[in-house]
Motif scaffolding. Structure first.
Motif, PDB file in Angstrom:
ATOM      1  N   ALA A 285    -120.204   1.552  -2.680  1.00 18.28           N
ATOM      2  CA  ALA A 285    -119.610   0.260  -3.031  1.00 18.28           C
ATOM      3  C   ALA A 285    -120.602  -0.657  -3.726  1.00 18.28           C
ATOM      4  O   ALA A 285    -120.205  -1.646  -4.365  1.00 18.28           O
ATOM      5  CB  ALA A 285    -119.065  -0.417  -1.769  1.00 18.28           C
ATOM      6  N   THR A 286    -121.883  -0.347  -3.631  1.00 19.56           N
ATOM      7  CA  THR A 286    -122.903  -1.168  -4.284  1.00 19.56           C
ATOM      8  C   THR A 286    -122.745  -1.154  -5.798  1.00 19.56           C
ATOM      9  O   THR A 286    -123.231  -2.055  -6.493  1.00 19.56           O
ATOM     10  CB  THR A 286    -124.311  -0.662  -3.884  1.00 19.56           C
ATOM     11  N   LEU A 287    -122.070  -0.125  -6.335  1.00 18.47           N
ATOM     12  CA  LEU A 287    -121.806  -0.095  -7.770  1.00 18.47           C
ATOM     13  C   LEU A 287    -121.036  -1.332  -8.224  1.00 18.47           C
ATOM     14  O   LEU A 287    -121.179  -1.786  -9.360  1.00 18.47           O
ATOM     15  CB  LEU A 287    -121.009   1.168  -8.125  1.00 18.47           C
ATOM     16  N   TRP A 288    -120.201  -1.877  -7.317  1.00 20.88           N
ATOM     17  CA  TRP A 288    -119.391  -3.047  -7.666  1.00 20.88           C
ATOM     18  C   TRP A 288    -119.981  -4.339  -7.082  1.00 20.88           C
ATOM     19  O   TRP A 288    -119.960  -5.380  -7.717  1.00 20.88           O
ATOM     20  CB  TRP A 288    -117.963  -2.860  -7.157  1.00 20.88           C
ATOM     21  N   ARG A 289    -120.513  -4.242  -5.855  1.00 26.86           N
ATOM     22  CA  ARG A 289    -121.006  -5.456  -5.207  1.00 26.86           C
ATOM     23  C   ARG A 289    -122.420  -5.838  -5.659  1.00 26.86           C
ATOM     24  O   ARG A 289    -122.818  -6.996  -5.575  1.00 26.86           O
ATOM     25  CB  ARG A 289    -121.005  -5.275  -3.678  1.00 26.86           C
TER      26      ARG A 289
END
Length: 963
Positions: A285-289
């Motif tokens: 999810a770090t790709l977006w956050r």
């Protein structure tokens, strides 16, 4: 060089470029060095291929090599792609401008130095990691072949209800894939982080953020992959509990789930699997956050959970639930372990029978004693010739020439003598390279190339002064074996290479008319007619003379890999080979018979054993090989019987266990290499036997796993141990003994393999074990155990030996035998169940100071409290059972061949001795080419035989004074 002017420091000397001739020379030398290295590599490959083709197992070579190359290429490329792609991606995601800081200024120098060679650096790094990963993967060729060819066991484990093939064939491959994935993820993460740091994507001391958004996303994905793999590892660990080794009271080598595993570790692994998956999602999810906050929290939670759930919780369960009532809690799991272990080692069909073990002759009537004396003859064919001791005697009496030798431990087999099957001691007269009169390259490898003949002797009889009663003897041999190919080109002692069949003739043997020459006519070996082959073998063996020697020409063939064990291991590298190959004369050929095993370390719940430890005994200290020294297994089957022809080296593998799924898997992987069981000839079947190493593994397991009650198993109150060999001071386990005998309940004696047990830490007898070792028998492999009462005081082997040594009368006789620096050697202490008691028999050999080889002089026998020490077995049995021998001239009771009939006629006894002495003198005269002495010996032999014939003619009907 001319002087170009001086200066403060004196004249300067300038070194110019090397001349064209020097450069050409250096280049030529470099090319030659590379070609030499390539040819050395080629020589190893080419000679291996030629050897496999020569033994008709080229498919083994190609399948193994193809599998290794395939795994090397696939996983090497995958690793290179994984690391290379991440290096490229990290470089592509680099920030356009670097922050102005001391850190970045320092890195600028490295960036500038690398810039012109970026592609080469990328290629070098990816090639290096690819080569290492490929080499590691190539070593997994067995795992791959088992996974892709695995067949079902048709049995399911008691915990997860999966077929056992999942644990033996699938799980090892999944674990390899998982370890490869971890390695790829870690290397990619390290490489990407270094590139990001080098190009400013990661900053340690520069102002502003520590990582760019691109670097954060890239590294987060790699961490997410790593944590995903960790989740898969947790899931596989659940199944790994079924094959996990752990400690439990009284159960060393324990394998499988315990109470704490099933009720703490198993649910903990499931919970950790779920947590790891959630943590992986947070990293992705770090790709977006674009923030590390949640992934770091998740990762910390996973680590904390691993400590608390995976470590602390099971410890609490063990401490407060299991330990207060461990026996009850572990009972169901102990039961599963017992069942699986007995199945995995083939001991589940063991038949345990209670046995009295008392052998008291007091109060028995004379009729009962005579019955027992007769039973001693009919119950067992007691072998007095100890194959572990009499090799020097064979060497002295049948070596004939110094360049022959016998193995230090001979073998026991069965042959028909006078139409009746007889336990027989056999040894091959092999080549002794160290005994060649003049050592040189031609003699070592061209002239002295083979041994000659099989020598056999009755196992139950001694003649003359205690010498073996040879049934096949002399050079060339003659006797009970009939006509057969006697040349031994392949044997246990034949370790050097030989070149045969060419212009240089071989020494066949030395006979009455001098040396006989011979030229090898077999199809074995590799042809050296091709100069490429000669060059390859010259390099492979480090012997340049192979390349140019005139002794090599048309028809020359090189023989190597000549021991039976290494030939079978080479053609079937997936088998574990028994430590004792043994020879047999089958259908006119000498065949080495090699027992081979299929094994695995992944049988669920079955306890593990180390083969090197369990197969060691008092004979494996330099005499006999130990099977697979460090191999840990928890499943074993004698699935293959192999033969190696002693003349042409032909290797044949026969399927013996037709139900073994491990063998079926390997037969799928290497089709056509193993012949059907139905192709075993009747002649070969006569000599197949139950293998010693399998028996030793099983007896070690049966010291614990004869108990099937979990409670008794847990307490260890019924544990046994294999006693130390009482006949020597090695302190190692007593070896098992081959012996034709009848166990209680058997209708007739059978060729058996036997051993004894003593209770743990005690010396009295605990049990006696025998397995039907005759491959022709319908009961082949049946394990029978006679279990003595726990409170028994029946003497064990060590106590029996102590009784022998401590008897004053026996000690006095032994001291007499030791006169003149003679040495006493005790033979195998044989145990025979007899009428609810146990009969112990031990031959005693004397090694005379002058003869330097052992001769059978006495026999020790004990039954109950009675002990006898006599010249032969018959007299010793008579003395123990207080039975008088038949009077001279009377009709003796029928015998079973257990003891040699001894004439009571002194005239005949002396004539027999004179005949044997005359025969021996004649053989010695032949060896020394002393024809006068040979003629006199023949006259003495004829005179002795005439006296025997005259005595037989004068004897009453039914009496055979010469027998």
């Amino acid at each position: 060089m001319p002087d170009r002017g001086g200066g403060p420091s004196g004249p300067r000397i300038r070194v110019g470029r090397p001349s064209r001739r020097v450069r050409t020379l250096l280049m030529t030398l470099g090319v030659l060095a590379v070609l030499a290295m390539l040819f050395v590599m080629f020589a190893g490959f080419w000679t291996d291929w030629l050897w496999y083709r020569s033994v008709d197992y080229s498919s083994v070579f190609t399948t193994t090599l193809g599998t290794k190359i395939g795994l090397f290429a696939v996983f090497g490329v995958l690793m290179a792609l994984a690391v290379g792609t991440n290096i490229w991606l990290a470089h592509r995601l680099r920030p356009p401008l670097s922050a102005m800081s001391m850190e970045q200024q320092s890195l600028d120098r490295y960036r500038m130095s690398i810039a012109p060679y970026k592609k080469w650096v990328l290629l070098a790094v990816t090639s290096l990691v690819g080569l290492v990963a490929g080499a590691s993967a190539a070593g997994q060729w067995r795992t791959w072949l088992q996974w892709v060819n695995g067949v079902s066991f048709g049995q399911r484990d008691p915990q997860f209800h999966k077929d056992i093939s999942f644990y033996t064939f699938d799980l090892p491959w999944y674990r390899f894939l998982l370890s490869f994935g971890f390695a790829a993820a870690v290397l990619s993460l390290i490489a990407a982080a270094l590139v990001h740091y080098l190009y400013g994507g990661l900053r340690l001391t520069s102002p502003g953020g520590r990582a760019t958004a691109a670097a954060t996303g890239h590294l987060s994905v790699l961490l997410g992959v790593f944590v995903t793999l960790k989740a898969v590892a947790y899931w596989l660990d659940r199944y790994g509990l079924a094959v996990k080794s752990s400690g439990l009271k009284s159960t060393e080598g324990w394998t499988g789930l315990r109470y704490v595993d099933a009720n703490a570790y198993l649910p903990a692994k499931t919970i950790l699997f779920i947590i790891a998956l959630i943590c992986a999602v947070l990293f992705f999810a770090t790709l977006w956050r674009r923030t590390w906050q949640l992934p770091v929290i998740g990762f910390g939670l996973m680590v904390l959970s691993a400590v608390l759930i995976g470590g602390l919780y099971p410890a609490i369960v063990q401490k407060f639930q299991v330990q207060p009532n461990e026996q009850a809690k572990e009972a169901p799991y102990i039961k599963k372990n017992i069942t699986a272990t007995r199945e995995a080692y083939g001991i589940d069909g063991s038949e345990v029978t209670d046995y009295v073990g008392k052998s008291d002759l007091k109060g028995k009537s004379q009729q009962d004693k005579e019955r027992l004396r007769a039973a001693a003859d009919s119950t067992a064919s007691i072998r007095l010739l100890d194959p572990n001791i009499v090799s020097p005697t064979f060497q002295q009496l049948q070596q004939v020439k110094g360049y022959y030798q016998f193995p230090s431990t001979l073998d026991v087999d069965r042959y028909k003598v006078d139409g009746k099957e007889q336990d027989t001691v056999i040894g091959l007269r092999e080549l002794n390279i160290n005994g060649i009169p003049e050592r040189n390259w031609i003699n070592d490898h061209f002239k002295y190339t083979h041994g000659y003949g099989a020598i056999t002797a009755k196992g139950t009889t001694a003649v003359g002064e205690g010498d073996p009663a040879f049934t096949e003897r002399d050079l060339p041999t003659k006797g009970a074996l009939g006509k057969y190919e006697q040349r031994v080109y392949y044997g246990e002692k034949t370790t050097q290479y030989s070149i045969v069949g060419g212009p240089q003739k071989e020494l066949d043997y030395s006979g009455d008319k001098g040396e006989k020459s011979y030229s090898y006519e077999g199809r074995s070996g590799v042809s050296l007619a091709n100069p490429v082959n000669r060059a390859a073998y010259a390099v492979a063996f480090g012997e340049p003379q192979i390349l140019y020697s005139g002794a090599i020409g048309d028809g020359s063939r090189i023989l190597y890999n000549r021991t039976p064990k290494e030939r079978v291991e080479s053609v079937a590298p997936w088998l574990t080979i028994d430590g004792d190959a043994y020879p047999a004369v089958v259908d006119g050929r000498i065949q080495w018979i090699v027992d081979a095993y299929t094994t695995t370390n992944g049988y669920p719940y079955a306890s593990r054993t180390t083969l090197g430890d369990t197969t060691a005994d008092s004979l494996t200290t330099g005499q006999r090989a130990v099977v697979a020294q460090q191999n840990q297994v928890n499943y074993i089957r004698n699935s293959v019987k192999a033969t190696v022809d002693a003349y042409d080296g032909t290797v044949k593998l026969y399927q013996w266990d037709t139900k073994d799924p491990v063998l079926k898997t390997w037969m799928k992987a290497f089709p056509g290499t193993v012949k059907a069981k139905s192709e075993i000839s009747a002649g070969l079947l006569d000599h197949l036997r139950y293998p010693q190493d399998l028996f030793k593994v099983q007896r070690e397991l049966l010291t614990r796993y004869h108990v099937t009650n979990p409670g008794t198993f847990y307490t260890g109150s019924e544990r046994w141990q294999v006693p130390d060999d009482p006949t020597n001071k090695s302190g190692n386990a007593v070896p098992p003994y081959y012996l034709s005998m009848r166990m209680p309940g058997q209708p007739a004696p059978a060729f058996s393999l036997t051993t004894t047990f003593t209770p743990k830490a005690r010396e009295n007898l605990g049990a006696f074990m025998a397995v039907d070792a005759d491959a022709k028998s319908s009961g082949y492999g049946k394990i029978r155990i006679l279990k003595l009462p726990s409170e028994t005081t029946t003497s064990g082997p060590q106590q029996v030996q102590s009784k022998f040594n401590g008897d004053p009368e026996i000690a006095n006789k032994i001291n007499i035998l030791k006169r003149g620096d003679s040495e006493i050697e005790y033979g195998n202490l044989l145990t025979v169940p007899l009428d609810d008691g146990l009969l112990y028999v031990e031959p005693v050999y004397v090694r005379g100071a002058g003869s330097n080889f052992p001769r059978l002089k006495k026999v020790l026998v004990t039954y109950g409290d009675k002990t006898a020490f006599e010249d032969d077995l018959g007299k010793a049995l008579d003395a123990v059972f207080e039975v008088k021998s038949p009077a001279p001239g009377s009709t003796p009771p029928p015998t079973t061949g257990t003891t040699p009939p001894v004439s009571e006629n002194p005239t005949v006894k002396q004539a027999v001795k004179d005949a044997q002495d005359a025969f021996d003198a004649g053989q010695k005269a032949l060896e020394n080419k002393d024809w006068a002495a040979y003629g006199k010996a023949q006259q003495d032999l004829k005179a002795a035989l005439d006296r025997i014939a005259k005595a037989e003619a004068a004897a009453p009907a039914g009496a055979k004074p010469g027998s």
